[in-house]
Design a protein around this motif. Structure first.
Motif, PDB file in Angstrom:
ATOM      1  N   ASN A   1      13.880  61.459  11.731  1.00  0.00           N
ATOM      2  CA  ASN A   1      13.241  60.174  12.054  1.00  0.00           C
ATOM      3  C   ASN A   1      14.236  59.021  11.908  1.00  0.00           C
ATOM      4  O   ASN A   1      14.302  58.119  12.752  1.00  0.00           O
ATOM      5  CB  ASN A   1      12.047  59.925  11.121  1.00  0.00           C
ATOM      6  N   ALA A   2      14.993  59.064  10.830  1.00  0.00           N
ATOM      7  CA  ALA A   2      15.968  57.994  10.594  1.00  0.00           C
ATOM      8  C   ALA A   2      17.020  57.962  11.698  1.00  0.00           C
ATOM      9  O   ALA A   2      17.378  56.892  12.207  1.00  0.00           O
ATOM     10  CB  ALA A   2      16.633  58.184   9.231  1.00  0.00           C
ATOM     11  N   LEU A   3      17.500  59.135  12.082  1.00  0.00           N
ATOM     12  CA  LEU A   3      18.569  59.231  13.080  1.00  0.00           C
ATOM     13  C   LEU A   3      18.102  58.865  14.485  1.00  0.00           C
ATOM     14  O   LEU A   3      18.895  58.393  15.303  1.00  0.00           O
ATOM     15  CB  LEU A   3      19.144  60.647  13.091  1.00  0.00           C
ATOM     16  N   THR A   4      16.838  59.085  14.766  1.00  0.00           N
ATOM     17  CA  THR A   4      16.357  58.883  16.143  1.00  0.00           C
ATOM     18  C   THR A   4      15.468  57.653  16.311  1.00  0.00           C
ATOM     19  O   THR A   4      15.426  57.062  17.395  1.00  0.00           O
ATOM     20  CB  THR A   4      15.571  60.119  16.615  1.00  0.00           C
ATOM     21  N   LYS A   5      14.765  57.250  15.244  1.00  0.00           N
ATOM     22  CA  LYS A   5      13.818  56.142  15.366  1.00  0.00           C
ATOM     23  C   LYS A   5      14.272  54.872  14.648  1.00  0.00           C
ATOM     24  O   LYS A   5      13.744  53.788  14.904  1.00  0.00           O
ATOM     25  CB  LYS A   5      12.443  56.568  14.835  1.00  0.00           C
ATOM     26  N   GLY A   6      15.200  55.010  13.732  1.00  0.00           N
ATOM     27  CA  GLY A   6      15.688  53.834  13.007  1.00  0.00           C
ATOM     28  C   GLY A   6      16.373  52.846  13.929  1.00  0.00           C
ATOM     29  O   GLY A   6      16.816  53.186  15.023  1.00  0.00           O
ATOM     30  N   ARG A   7      16.406  51.587  13.503  1.00  0.00           N
ATOM     31  CA  ARG A   7      17.064  50.522  14.276  1.00  0.00           C
ATOM     32  C   ARG A   7      16.541  50.475  15.717  1.00  0.00           C
ATOM     33  O   ARG A   7      17.304  50.404  16.669  1.00  0.00           O
ATOM     34  CB  ARG A   7      18.578  50.692  14.262  1.00  0.00           C
ATOM     35  N   ASN A   8      15.227  50.550  15.838  1.00  0.00           N
ATOM     36  CA  ASN A   8      14.584  50.452  17.160  1.00  0.00           C
ATOM     37  C   ASN A   8      15.114  51.473  18.156  1.00  0.00           C
ATOM     38  O   ASN A   8      15.286  51.195  19.341  1.00  0.00           O
ATOM     39  CB  ASN A   8      14.749  49.043  17.727  1.00  0.00           C
ATOM     40  N   GLY A   9      15.361  52.672  17.647  1.00  0.00           N
ATOM     41  CA  GLY A   9      15.777  53.764  18.519  1.00  0.00           C
ATOM     42  C   GLY A   9      17.277  53.977  18.583  1.00  0.00           C
ATOM     43  O   GLY A   9      17.732  55.004  19.113  1.00  0.00           O
ATOM     44  N   LEU A  10      18.088  53.044  18.052  1.00  0.00           N
ATOM     45  CA  LEU A  10      19.542  53.255  18.031  1.00  0.00           C
ATOM     46  C   LEU A  10      19.942  54.232  16.934  1.00  0.00           C
ATOM     47  O   LEU A  10      21.005  54.852  16.998  1.00  0.00           O
ATOM     48  CB  LEU A  10      20.262  51.916  17.807  1.00  0.00           C
TER      49      LEU A  10
END
Length: 588
Positions: free
Chosen positions: A355-364
């Motif tokens: 989740n962090a790698l794919t959804k964090g920072r608005n998807g970045l």
């Protein structure tokens, strides 16, 4: 008797050799001793990538290429191309740089007054009077050196530059011009480490990881290049680095802490403190700098978010870890620093990090950094080994070695893990950082001077990632990882080679891609956000200013007035580019 005579002759000969290199200062010769294993090089900016690739293939170490700028002169010649410079090291450097036709100038390093100094392509000549311009032009033409222009404030001083086509390098040319007796002075551009304090924090001089001056028995220059990096960025007040650890002191006077924090055991805020470790890790990243207090953090303008976890045997650990990571992802963390390892492999934990790698920072994607572990083992365990998008960090020491029980630092009880999962290395021994206040922490007082482990190495990379995102927040987590890997320095007596699955340069089993270079990484991140301003087919007849990140000029005529070109990165001047007599060109 013969041995004695020979010894005396050898000393005299050695002294004679040492005096062959010198420059003139106030009528006296300043001696220089040439180094054979390090050179200053200059190439066109368009060729810098090609030159870097060639140097790497030849096994030579080089610093990040930087744009050459000669400002503050009334320009005689605009030149036709922008140039970039670098320092190159290695036993074969002299032959390699001399034979490389894309390198337009190269010169050795020297030892001066016990210090290592470089020599650029520039030298400066002072006329005895304004009538000496003709002598200057004649001698410059004879020896194939270029007159760049006269100093704006001291018009008797002129700047000249050499290439490989010149009769000699800048040192030899400066001496030749002065010894002609036609000029008041002539001095080469000696590149010395002109230091500010970098930071005024009282413990900064002990922070070898940020600026290694050979303290603690180390090798000068083996550091993360912090002082140069901070000229580009100190972080951003809006950028948050989550520190998943034992929790840290939110009220520490030298820590820049986020107002958001989370305790995984109680699923509440604020975070709690379950040990000393978290405060030490956070200090490496966001200790305040230039506040005349304690230590300096790598990204002092950014903020650390405390995620507290009670390490050891504990029920519900997988869910607690997952909740902490998801809290960071959902509450604006850009980077997640993980100086821990162990526990059973868990799909639940994996999902939280995904989740962090794919959804964090608005998807970045959040940048996730993990410590490799401290078992001196070729195996890197869970969770660091669970996702190829993690940046896995090993530990190296102040002598450019992988930390092992036999490395120079003298810590014989541990070594950093290494092997196929390892991405990069960072300082992991004798690290000064923040500690719990008073007598509650590792040491008495608010700081610890010898924090260690890959636990210490990991935050150095997390802090570097924060600097990168502060100058280019549009980078994806994968782009951040690629830049960190591709800009890492090939240090130590290790063989770095092309390795399957390792696409960001040569790699080594013990140090990964090498020592993280914060300056080179931030510079490359910043360049990725650069736009090019094209200035072409223009005729300048009045004062004109052109500003951009990269300025590309071509087919321009400066007939009168002044053209000022300001580029935050570099300027490319292509032919035809003409500056008429009486007009001015200033490059900033």
């Amino acid at each position: 008797m013969k041995r004695i005579i020979f010894y005396i002759i050898l000393i005299i000969a050695s002294q004679s050799i040492m005096c062959q290199n010198y420059y003139w200062y106030k009528g006296a010769k300043i001696p220089l001793t040439e180094k054979s294993d390090k050179r200053f090089i200059l190439t066109t900016s368009s060729n810098s990538t090609q030159v870097a690739s060639t140097l790497q293939q030849q096994g030579l170490k080089y610093s990040a290429f930087q744009a050459m700028s000669i400002a503050g002169v009334n320009t005689y010649s605009a030149g036709t191309q922008s140039t970039s410079w670098s320092f190159v090291e290695g036993s074969t450097v002299q032959t390699a740089t001399a034979n490389n036709t894309t390198i337009i100038y190269e010169a050795p390093f020297y030892i001066m007054n016990g210090k290592e100094v470089g020599l650029s392509q520039i030298f400066y000549v002072k006329l005895k009077s304004s009538a000496g311009v003709n002598d200057l032009m004649n001698l410059a033409s004879l020896h194939k050196v270029e007159i760049v222009g006269e100093n704006k404030f001291m018009p008797l001083w002129f700047t000249l530059t050499c290439t490989k086509a010149s009769t000699g390098n800048a040192l030899k040319m400066a001496n030749l011009f002065f010894e002609s007796n036609k000029f008041a002075a002539a001095v080469p551009d000696i590149i010395d480490n002109i230091k500010t304090t970098c930071d005024n924090d009282p413990l900064f001089s002990s922070q070898w990881a940020l600026r290694n001056t050979a303290q603690k028995g180390g090798t000068s220059g083996i550091d993360i290049n912090y002082c140069n990096a901070k000229t580009l960025s100190t972080g951003s007040t809006s950028l948050v680095i989550a520190v998943f650890d034992t929790g840290f002191e939110l009220n520490h006077p030298d820590l820049n802490a986020s107002s958001l924090s989370y305790d995984t055991k109680t699923a509440t805020s604020p975070s709690k403190i379950y040990g000393h470790h978290g405060t030490a890790c956070a200090g490496i990243i966001t200790a305040k700098s230039n506040n005349s207090l304690g230590v300096s953090g790598i990204a002092p303008s950014s903020k650390s978010m405390s995620l507290s976890f009670q390490f050891g045997y504990s029920p519900n650990a997988a869910q607690e870890i997952s909740n902490g990571i998801n809290y960071a992802t959902n509450n604006g963390a850009s980077v997640i620093s993980n100086s821990w390892g162990g526990g059973a492999s868990s799909d639940m934990i994996d999902d939280a990090y995904t989740n962090a790698l794919t959804k964090g920072r608005n998807g970045l994607g959040c940048v996730v950094v993990f410590a490799a572990g401290n078992d001196n083992s070729g195996y890197i365990g869970y969770p660091a080994n669970s996702n190829p998008d993690f940046i896995v960090v090993g530990a190296m020491n102040q002598c450019a070695q992988r930390k092992s029980p036999t490395s120079c630092d003298g810590e014989t009880t541990w070594g950093g893990n290494y092997g196929t999962i390892l991405d990069v290395s960072a300082p992991g021994v004798l690290i000064p950082t923040t500690d719990r206040q008073g007598s509650a922490g590792y040491a008495t007082g608010d700081y610890v001077m010898n924090f260690n482990g890959t636990s210490a190495a990991c935050p150095h990379v997390a802090g570097t990632a924060a600097l990168m995102l502060s100058v280019n927040p549009s980078l994806t987590q994968k782009q951040v990882a690629d830049i960190i890997e591709s800009t890492s320095r090939k240090i130590g007596s290790y063989t770095y080679s092309t390795t399957s699955g390792r696409t960001n340069g040569t790699w080594n089993n013990e140090l990964g891609y090498g020592l993280v270079d914060a300056y080179a990484a931030v510079l490359k991140a910043k360049a990725g956000s650069c736009s090019t301003i094209t200035y072409s087919n223009q005729t300048v007849t009045a004062n004109t200013a052109v500003t951009g990140c990269i300025v590309n000029a071509a087919n321009d005529y400066v007939n009168s007035g002044k053209l000022t070109v300001t580029a935050t990165d570099y300027t490319i001047i292509n032919p035809i580019f003409e500056v008429k007599l009486g007009a001015e060109l200033e490059l900033k």
